[in-house]
Design a protein around this motif. Structure first.
Motif: not given
Length: 399
Positions: A114-116, A167-168, A190-192, A197-198
């Protein structure tokens, strides 16, 4: 006294430019005023073309080294323009920001991951994820009728539920033109980071800040951002040179950077062509006055549109941008469905704007207007829009 003339109309037909010569392919007709794809109708800063011409006058165009002065021009620009410090080892060339996103997607994630993305968003954010067999995870922006904000609670929820790997980020955001504040960016980081996540941050509009605002690079805001972030930038939107393909990236974290840059290098993904570096260096070293004058012109165009719409097209709303030469227009007050809005623009006003729905379902009822054009062109386009809306309203009244 102004040095550059942005009122000059330049005929771009027959130059293989997408904006004009691609109208038939994209819109199915050529009798449109093109106010869509995000490049400018202004002449490039002459210092850039002079630098290119000097090199092209040499009779040999062999393999070229990348001069140290190219890298230094990026470093100096970031420090001078944004008070953002980077060093040479943190920089690498990338042949286009979307390609940079695609490379990162392929290196740091696997099919099915998955990617946000945060719609409404620049369409390639979605297509580069789906086209590489990754899974789009949406965390839509929240619109209050005037502007947008990032839904950080929503982000926490989708991260917990969907377990995305990346996340992009768009900073400033396209199509809205918002420069995210430091607190929002730091909380996102912080969340990522906590989720492993990157974050790939597209900052191609970062040089186009309006009204004296300062661009806030994602990598500047916190240690969390520096740990997870990949920043992508370019002079292409800034100086109207996307055809030179002269993008770059910055990674602060050596654990993230070193293996990725090695992969980029051995595959020659980070090997620039000669004109890319020459054009970019000339832009960063000699184009600042041109940029400042262009942004003044764009700012006046924005005010012109907002004033005209307010006086002549009731029901249409303009989301005021903080950056860039793109305006997000809200047509929902005209009481038309999305298809009717697009038909109005194309068939009645003969205008080519970006269809808001391609930015996500959240863009239905909206369209993106490129105002990076001489004011007389913009004025004529707005008058065409006014007449089209008036005619549509009259038709509705009669029915």
């Amino acid at each position: 006294m102004k040095k550059y003339n942005f009122d000059c109309i330049i005929d771009r037909h027959g130059t293989a430019c997408i904006k004009f010569d691609g109208l038939d392919r994209v819109f199915g007709r050529h009798d449109l005023t093109p106010l869509w794809i995000a490049d400018l109708d202004f002449a490039v800063c002459p210092e850039i073309t002079a630098a290119l011409n000097r090199r092209l006058q040499h009779p040999v165009l062999g393999y070229a080294e990348v001069a140290d002065s190219y890298w230094q021009s990026i470093i100096d620009w970031q420090r001078r323009r944004h008070h953002f410090g980077i060093c040479r080892e943190e920089l690498a060339f990338v042949p286009g920001v979307v390609k940079g996103i695609g490379y990162a997607v392929n290196y740091f994630t696997r099919p099915g991951d998955g990617i946000v993305i945060q719609p409404p968003i620049y369409p390639p954010f979605r297509s580069v994820v789906e086209g590489n067999d990754r899974r789009v995870v949406e965390n839509p922006l929240v619109f209050d009728g005037e502007t947008y904000r990032m839904d950080l609670d929503g982000l926490r929820r989708v991260v917990a539920e969907e377990k995305p790997k990346m996340l992009v980020l768009c900073n400033p955001h396209n199509p809205i033109g918002i420069q995210w504040d430091a607190d929002t960016l730091a909380e996102l980081a912080k969340i990522c980071r906590e989720a492993g996540m990157v974050v790939v941050s597209d900052e191609i509009h970062g040089d186009l800040m309006l009204e004296g605002r300062r661009h806030i690079p994602f990598l500047e805001v916190s240690d969390d951002a520096r740990a997870v972030g990949i920043m992508l930038g370019a002079p292409s939107k800034t100086f109207n040179i996307p055809g030179l393909v002269s993008s770059w990236m910055v990674i602060k974290n050596p654990e993230l950077r070193e293996p990725y840059y090695k992969w980029m290098m051995v595959n020659e993904f980070s090997s620039p062509v000669m004109i890319s570096t020459i054009g970019a260096e000339a832009a960063y070293n000699n184009g600042e006055q041109w940029l400042d004058e262009m942004l003044d012109y764009v700012r006046d165009n924005i005010e012109f549109v907002i004033d005209y719409v307010g006086r002549h097209i009731p029901g249409l709303k303009v989301v005021r941008p903080e950056a860039s030469f793109l305006l997000w227009l809200d047509f929902r007050g005209l009481n038309l469905c999305h298809r009717e809005v697009m038909n109005l623009l194309l068939d009645k006003a003969h205008l080519a704007l970006n269809d808001g729905a391609v930015f996500g379902t959240q863009g239905e009822g909206f369209a993106r207007l490129n105002i990076g054009t001489p004011r007389c062109v913009l004025a004529a386009a707005l008058e065409s829009l006014r007449m089209a809306v008036a005619g549509k309203c009259a038709d509705v009244a009669l029915n």
